[in-house]
Design a protein around this motif. Sequence first.
Motif, PDB file in Angstrom:
ATOM      1  N   LEU A 145      14.843 -10.405  26.871  1.00  0.00           N
ATOM      2  CA  LEU A 145      13.669 -10.629  27.723  1.00  0.00           C
ATOM      3  C   LEU A 145      13.885 -10.020  29.103  1.00  0.00           C
ATOM      4  CD1 LEU A 145      12.761 -14.343  26.856  1.00  0.00           C
ATOM      5  CD2 LEU A 145      11.952 -12.239  25.750  1.00  0.00           C
ATOM      6  N   GLN A 146      15.059 -10.218  29.672  1.00  0.00           N
ATOM      7  CA  GLN A 146      15.349  -9.638  30.978  1.00  0.00           C
ATOM      8  C   GLN A 146      15.331  -8.112  30.931  1.00  0.00           C
ATOM      9  OE1 GLN A 146      19.012 -11.768  31.697  1.00  0.00           O
ATOM     10  NE2 GLN A 146      17.964 -13.337  32.895  1.00  0.00           N
ATOM     11  N   ARG A 147      15.878  -7.542  29.865  1.00  0.00           N
ATOM     12  CA  ARG A 147      15.863  -6.088  29.696  1.00  0.00           C
ATOM     13  C   ARG A 147      14.424  -5.578  29.597  1.00  0.00           C
ATOM     14  NH1 ARG A 147      19.886  -5.508  26.098  1.00  0.00           N
ATOM     15  NH2 ARG A 147      18.561  -6.054  24.344  1.00  0.00           N
ATOM     16  N   ALA A 148      13.570  -6.303  28.866  1.00  0.00           N
ATOM     17  CA  ALA A 148      12.170  -5.904  28.728  1.00  0.00           C
ATOM     18  C   ALA A 148      11.462  -5.931  30.078  1.00  0.00           C
ATOM     19  CB  ALA A 148      11.454  -6.819  27.735  1.00  0.00           C
ATOM     20  N   LEU A 149      11.696  -6.963  30.865  1.00  0.00           N
ATOM     21  CA  LEU A 149      11.064  -7.056  32.179  1.00  0.00           C
ATOM     22  C   LEU A 149      11.566  -5.956  33.109  1.00  0.00           C
ATOM     23  CD1 LEU A 149      11.103 -10.927  32.630  1.00  0.00           C
ATOM     24  CD2 LEU A 149       9.128  -9.480  32.098  1.00  0.00           C
ATOM     25  N   ASP A 150      12.852  -5.658  33.060  1.00  0.00           N
ATOM     26  CA  ASP A 150      13.409  -4.558  33.869  1.00  0.00           C
ATOM     27  C   ASP A 150      12.781  -3.222  33.476  1.00  0.00           C
ATOM     28  OD1 ASP A 150      15.044  -6.365  35.159  1.00  0.00           O
ATOM     29  OD2 ASP A 150      16.859  -5.801  34.050  1.00  0.00           O
ATOM     30  N   ALA A 151      12.646  -2.983  32.174  1.00  0.00           N
ATOM     31  CA  ALA A 151      12.066  -1.718  31.695  1.00  0.00           C
ATOM     32  C   ALA A 151      10.593  -1.618  32.098  1.00  0.00           C
ATOM     33  CB  ALA A 151      12.214  -1.616  30.171  1.00  0.00           C
ATOM     34  N   LEU A 152       9.882  -2.716  32.007  1.00  0.00           N
ATOM     35  CA  LEU A 152       8.469  -2.722  32.389  1.00  0.00           C
ATOM     36  C   LEU A 152       8.318  -2.421  33.883  1.00  0.00           C
ATOM     37  CD1 LEU A 152       5.510  -3.184  31.693  1.00  0.00           C
ATOM     38  CD2 LEU A 152       5.900  -5.625  32.054  1.00  0.00           C
ATOM     39  N   ALA A 153       9.144  -3.058  34.708  1.00  0.00           N
ATOM     40  CA  ALA A 153       9.080  -2.828  36.160  1.00  0.00           C
ATOM     41  C   ALA A 153       9.427  -1.389  36.487  1.00  0.00           C
ATOM     42  CB  ALA A 153      10.025  -3.792  36.882  1.00  0.00           C
ATOM     43  N   ALA A 154      10.418  -0.830  35.819  1.00  0.00           N
ATOM     44  CA  ALA A 154      10.816   0.569  36.064  1.00  0.00           C
ATOM     45  C   ALA A 154       9.718   1.529  35.604  1.00  0.00           C
ATOM     46  CB  ALA A 154      12.126   0.879  35.351  1.00  0.00           C
ATOM     47  N   ASP A 155       9.028   1.189  34.532  1.00  0.00           N
ATOM     48  CA  ASP A 155       7.986   2.054  33.968  1.00  0.00           C
ATOM     49  C   ASP A 155       6.792   2.196  34.913  1.00  0.00           C
ATOM     50  OD1 ASP A 155       6.728   3.627  31.881  1.00  0.00           O
ATOM     51  OD2 ASP A 155       5.484   1.847  31.462  1.00  0.00           O
ATOM     52  N   VAL A 156       6.483   1.152  35.657  1.00  0.00           N
ATOM     53  CA  VAL A 156       5.299   1.198  36.512  1.00  0.00           C
ATOM     54  C   VAL A 156       5.613   1.555  37.954  1.00  0.00           C
ATOM     55  CG1 VAL A 156       3.992  -0.406  35.085  1.00  0.00           C
ATOM     56  CG2 VAL A 156       5.339  -1.289  36.995  1.00  0.00           C
ATOM     57  N   SER A 157       6.886   1.721  38.300  1.00  0.00           N
ATOM     58  CA  SER A 157       7.221   2.033  39.694  1.00  0.00           C
ATOM     59  C   SER A 157       7.228   3.536  39.950  1.00  0.00           C
ATOM     60  CB  SER A 157       8.581   1.451  40.071  1.00  0.00           C
ATOM     61  OG  SER A 157       9.595   1.972  39.258  1.00  0.00           O
TER      62      SER A 157
END
Length: 157
Positions: A145-157
Amino acid sequence: MREVEASRFVAATPDQLHRRLTPETVIAAEGSFTVRDVREHVDEGGDGGEERGEAPEAPDATDGDATDVVVGGPGIEFTLRFTELEHGWYYTKIGEAAPIDHLETWLTVEPEDEGSRVTMRSAVAVGLSVPFIDRIAGWKRRGELQRALDALAADVS
């Protein structure tokens, strides 16, 4: 069974995130399995309760629009049924797939400070009679879950 949760602020509006969030992008962001097939779920009647884990606040994953995603990794393959919610997604493992007995996840996106608060909450149970195995599965799931949230944040930045 273990329940775990992870949450993160993401500098994108809920609308921007909803356009990016699909069953495929969620699985890819978690990083443990690859998507092998995606198909729209066709409700053929019945309540389907024997196929899915029950949870008091879980939407009925057998009614309405849903997407079945076959995922796999080394030595394992199973299906996750994704149901789109007003503020995110709910998905649950359907059918038999040892060693995972139960897996369900809620992904919610809420507006916060000119961005969004993305929260992922999951319940997992492993069908092995090994001491502490559900605790280990919960620890692994929290990392996903933490990895998914990190990837999502990186994808939109």
